[in-house]
Design a protein around this motif. Structure first.
Motif, mmCIF file in Angstrom:
data_model
loop_
_atom_site.group_PDB
_atom_site.id
_atom_site.type_symbol
_atom_site.label_atom_id
_atom_site.label_comp_id
_atom_site.label_asym_id
_atom_site.label_seq_id
_atom_site.Cartn_x
_atom_site.Cartn_y
_atom_site.Cartn_z
ATOM 1 N N LEU A 1 0.835 -1.212 0.000
ATOM 2 C CA LEU A 1 0.000 0.000 0.000
ATOM 3 C C LEU A 1 0.865 1.255 0.000
ATOM 4 C CD1 LEU A 1 -2.735 1.420 0.131
ATOM 5 C CD2 LEU A 1 -2.641 1.171 2.623
ATOM 6 N N ILE A 2 1.893 1.284 0.826
ATOM 7 C CA ILE A 2 2.778 2.455 0.890
ATOM 8 C C ILE A 2 3.478 2.675 -0.442
ATOM 9 C CG2 ILE A 2 4.900 3.356 1.946
ATOM 10 C CD1 ILE A 2 3.900 1.949 4.571
ATOM 11 N N ILE A 3 3.976 1.600 -1.045
ATOM 12 C CA ILE A 3 4.637 1.722 -2.355
ATOM 13 C C ILE A 3 3.648 2.238 -3.393
ATOM 14 C CG2 ILE A 3 5.734 0.444 -4.247
ATOM 15 C CD1 ILE A 3 6.862 -1.458 -2.035
ATOM 16 N N CYS A 4 2.416 1.743 -3.365
ATOM 17 C CA CYS A 4 1.416 2.182 -4.344
ATOM 18 C C CYS A 4 1.049 3.650 -4.155
ATOM 19 C CB CYS A 4 0.180 1.286 -4.289
ATOM 20 S SG CYS A 4 -0.929 1.558 -5.684
ATOM 21 N N ILE A 5 0.978 4.102 -2.921
ATOM 22 C CA ILE A 5 0.701 5.529 -2.674
ATOM 23 C C ILE A 5 1.816 6.374 -3.276
ATOM 24 C CG2 ILE A 5 0.588 7.312 -0.874
ATOM 25 C CD1 ILE A 5 -0.872 5.161 0.877
ATOM 26 N N VAL B 1 -5.832 3.206 -8.637
ATOM 27 C CA VAL B 1 -6.852 3.340 -7.584
ATOM 28 C C VAL B 1 -7.412 1.985 -7.136
ATOM 29 C CG1 VAL B 1 -9.157 4.276 -7.080
ATOM 30 C CG2 VAL B 1 -7.385 5.746 -8.075
ATOM 31 N N PRO B 2 -7.666 1.032 -8.041
ATOM 32 C CA PRO B 2 -8.145 -0.264 -7.546
ATOM 33 C C PRO B 2 -7.196 -0.893 -6.512
ATOM 34 C CG PRO B 2 -8.498 -0.133 -9.897
ATOM 35 C CD PRO B 2 -7.679 1.083 -9.508
ATOM 36 N N TYR B 3 -5.900 -0.767 -6.729
ATOM 37 C CA TYR B 3 -4.935 -1.270 -5.741
ATOM 38 C C TYR B 3 -5.083 -0.499 -4.438
ATOM 39 C CZ TYR B 3 -0.620 -3.280 -3.913
ATOM 40 O OH TYR B 3 0.281 -3.971 -3.147
ATOM 41 N N LEU B 4 -5.180 0.811 -4.551
ATOM 42 C CA LEU B 4 -5.295 1.648 -3.349
ATOM 43 C C LEU B 4 -6.568 1.347 -2.560
ATOM 44 C CD1 LEU B 4 -4.108 5.057 -4.850
ATOM 45 C CD2 LEU B 4 -2.818 3.548 -3.306
#
Length: 157
Positions: free
Chosen positions: A111-115, A133-136
């Motif tokens: 999650l942190i990497i995706c942000i 966004v789907p990942y987030l």
């Protein structure tokens, strides 16, 4: 000539295939764990993650096509790759170590990497950011579920 979408898709597929290296005893360990009562969508999780990975690869393709081969683009591609590796590592590492805590940590790390990745690509392409966004949205649900399973299975923390 090999198209960029073929390379991005191929790399994503190879990393995903590496994540399927789990043993039957690993599967049995996970199957015996208690789950929260509200976890009624477990059967849909593979479809959800497949959709998320397709969106991520499409996002990477958009970024690559904006400025192919630049050092900034390569840096972003490495972040996309890191995100996929951390995400794919969730299952085999958690299963092998038989640790829900490790799964929760890997989920939170993804999650942190995706942000970070979403913020980095936002100035380059709104569509590329939107495809993340789907990942987030899903990653916190999966991470929370794993975290919640820790309290139901204290022997497997």
């Amino acid at each position: 000539m090999i198209k960029s979408w073929m390379v991005i898709g191929g790399v994503a597929f190879i990393v995903a295939a590496a994540g399927s290296l789990i043993t039957s005893s690993d599967r049995k360990w996970f199957q015996r764990l208690q789950r929260p009562r509200w976890l009624t969508f477990e059967g849909a999780i593979p479809l959800i993650w497949t959709t998320i990975f397709i969106c991520g690869a499409w996002s990477a393709y958009i970024i690559w096509e904006r400025e192919p081969g630049s050092s900034n683009t390569w840096l972003l591609m490495s972040l996309y790759l890191l995100l996929e590796i951390v995400t794919i590592a969730y299952t085999p590492v958690m299963f092998r170590l038989r640790s829900l805590k490790v799964g929760t940590i890997l989920g939170g790390t993804g999650l942190i990497i995706c942000i970070i990745l979403t913020l980095a690509v936002l100035s380059i392409s709104g569509w590329a950011a939107l495809l993340l966004v789907p990942y987030l949205l899903w990653s916190p649900i999966g991470t929370y579920t794993t975290w919640k399973m820790m309290s139901l299975n204290p022997q497997d923390i």
